[in-house]
Design an enzyme around this catalytic site. Structure first.
Site, mmCIF file in Angstrom:
data_model
loop_
_atom_site.group_PDB
_atom_site.id
_atom_site.type_symbol
_atom_site.label_atom_id
_atom_site.label_comp_id
_atom_site.label_asym_id
_atom_site.label_seq_id
_atom_site.Cartn_x
_atom_site.Cartn_y
_atom_site.Cartn_z
ATOM 1 N N GLU A 134 0.836 -1.212 0.000
ATOM 2 C CA GLU A 134 0.000 0.000 0.000
ATOM 3 C C GLU A 134 0.869 1.259 0.000
ATOM 4 O OE1 GLU A 134 -1.300 2.035 3.211
ATOM 5 O OE2 GLU A 134 -1.085 0.427 4.681
ATOM 6 N N LYS A 138 -3.958 -1.092 14.139
ATOM 7 C CA LYS A 138 -3.202 -0.047 14.808
ATOM 8 C C LYS A 138 -3.631 0.072 16.268
ATOM 9 C CE LYS A 138 -3.646 2.515 11.169
ATOM 10 N NZ LYS A 138 -3.342 1.942 9.885
HETATM 11 N N1 PSU Z 1 -0.239 0.858 8.506
HETATM 12 C C1 PSU Z 1 0.794 1.649 8.900
HETATM 13 N N2 PSU Z 1 0.664 2.998 8.675
HETATM 14 C C2 PSU Z 1 -0.452 3.543 8.053
HETATM 15 C C3 PSU Z 1 -1.523 2.700 7.642
HETATM 16 C C4 PSU Z 1 -1.360 1.357 7.899
HETATM 17 O O1 PSU Z 1 1.799 1.167 9.446
HETATM 18 O O2 PSU Z 1 -0.504 4.750 7.848
HETATM 19 C C5 PSU Z 1 -2.762 3.272 6.937
HETATM 20 C C6 PSU Z 1 -3.404 2.181 6.086
HETATM 21 O O3 PSU Z 1 -3.439 2.657 4.764
HETATM 22 C C7 PSU Z 1 -4.787 2.012 6.630
HETATM 23 C C8 PSU Z 1 -5.083 3.405 7.071
HETATM 24 O O4 PSU Z 1 -5.699 1.527 5.672
HETATM 25 O O5 PSU Z 1 -3.849 3.769 7.731
HETATM 26 C C9 PSU Z 1 -6.318 3.470 7.934
HETATM 27 O O6 PSU Z 1 -6.829 4.759 7.911
HETATM 28 P P1 PSU Z 1 -8.301 5.050 8.468
HETATM 29 O O7 PSU Z 1 -8.227 4.729 9.922
HETATM 30 O O8 PSU Z 1 -8.555 6.508 8.182
HETATM 31 O O9 PSU Z 1 -9.241 4.156 7.704
#
Ligand code: PSU
Ligand code: MN
Length: 302
Positions: free
Chosen positions: A23, A157
């Site tokens: 990604e 996360k």
């Molecule tokens: N994993 C990481 N750093 C990130 C992300 C994932 O180590 O920045 C990103 C991914 O792209 C994930 C996003 O889909 O954060 C989630 O964002 P949100 O909570 O706005 O859906």
């Protein structure tokens, strides 16, 4: 076909050779400059060393790219105004000619469309703390409930409500397995404090599960392979707990909402831990990318 595939990825897919989707949101919005470009390149090298082809995914000038060249990777890392695209944003970005990095949801969607089955990231999005007030749940979860892809990640996360996210994955019918552990990893931490029901031991076994998914003909849902950061590379759990409380508080006080929440929290943690969270994040991502490449190799062996 709306997708632009790099020649390397097209040839590998055509020949049934292993490919790993990566990604780009983590590059554009998850990691600080100038680390991000170096890391993006390094992750591609890790995939290659394991004998697979990296396919970093992003949308450039309205065109979804599967596999980026050096110049394109640099744009994702350094261009101002690179948006953050979830899967719902893809048609809007394509039609308006926008450029953006893809989150887990958008990357998984585009990878599956391209015929790529294995995907590596850091940590998934999920249900945020305060969900009852904000209703903030990452679109990653819903998309993974209806996309046949294997995602290697270090859990979700740790800024999220982990037990609520695990519950949501169960409700949505998304398969979750720990890799070499019976504990669900905690992104920066080796253990989130919650168990998983299944443990997989080697890449061949992961590939066997993928084959069983197809054989059972069930709904096209994902397989989450939750791979912990090694304990000696994790963020100190006490430091994590202390700094996270401050980050959530600051997010609340500043009124940060929507797409900005996750990047804000990650950035706050990097600053308040003097980069220790960044090192743990990178260790987790590297391990995930290496494992994903090994899974892709086992999967391609058939
Ligand atoms: N994993 C990481 N750093 C990130 C992300 C994932 O180590 O920045 C990103 C991914 O792209 C994930 C996003 O889909 O954060 C989630 O964002 P949100 O909570 O706005 O859906
Ligand atoms: Mn969100």
């Amino acid at each position: 076909m709306v997708l632009v595939m790099s020649q390397e990825v097209r040839e590998a897919l055509g020949a049934g050779r292993p490919v790993v989707a990566l990604e780009s949101t983590i590059i554009a919005h998850g990691l600080p400059r100038p680390h991000n470009l170096r890391v993006a390149r390094e992750l591609e090298d890790v995939v290659r060393r394991e004998g697979a082809v990296p396919a970093t995914i992003a949308v450039l000038d309205g065109r979804p790219h599967i596999g980026l060249d050096g110049e394109q990777l640099e744009r994702v890392a350094n261009e101002d105004g690179i948006r953050k695209l979830g899967h719902r944003d893809l048609p809007l970005a394509v039609a308006t000619g926008a450029s953006g990095a893809t989150t887990v949801s958008a990357t998984a969607h585009l990878a599956a469309l391209a015929g790529i089955r294995v995907f590596a990231t850091g940590g998934l999005g999920g249900v945020h703390r305060q969900w009852t007030v904000t209703q903030d749940e990452s679109a990653d979860l819903g998309l993974l409930a209806r996309t046949r892809i294997t995602v290697v990640c270090a859990g979700v996360k740790s800024v999220l409500d982990v037990p609520a996210t695990l519950q949501r994955l169960e409700t949505l019918g998304v398969a979750v397995a720990g890799y070499g552990t019976g504990r669900f990893p905690g992104f920066y931490l080796s253990d989130s404090g919650y168990p998983v029901d299944w443990t997989l031991r080697d890449p061949e076994q992961v590939a066997d599960v993928m084959r069983a998914q197809d054989a059972l003909g069930a709904r096209e849902s994902a397989l989450i392979v939750a791979n912990p950061v090694p304990e000696k590379e994790q963020l100190d759990p006490a430091l994590h707990a202390r700094v996270l409380a401050g980050a959530l508080d600051a997010c609340d006080k500043k009124g940060i909402t929507g797409q900005a929440v996750t990047p804000f929290l990650l950035d706050h943690l990097v600053r308040e831990t003097d980069g220790a969270s960044l090192r743990a994040n990178l260790a987790a991502v590297r391990g995930n990318v290496r494992l994903a490449a090994r899974v892709a190799v086992a999967w391609a062996r058939g």
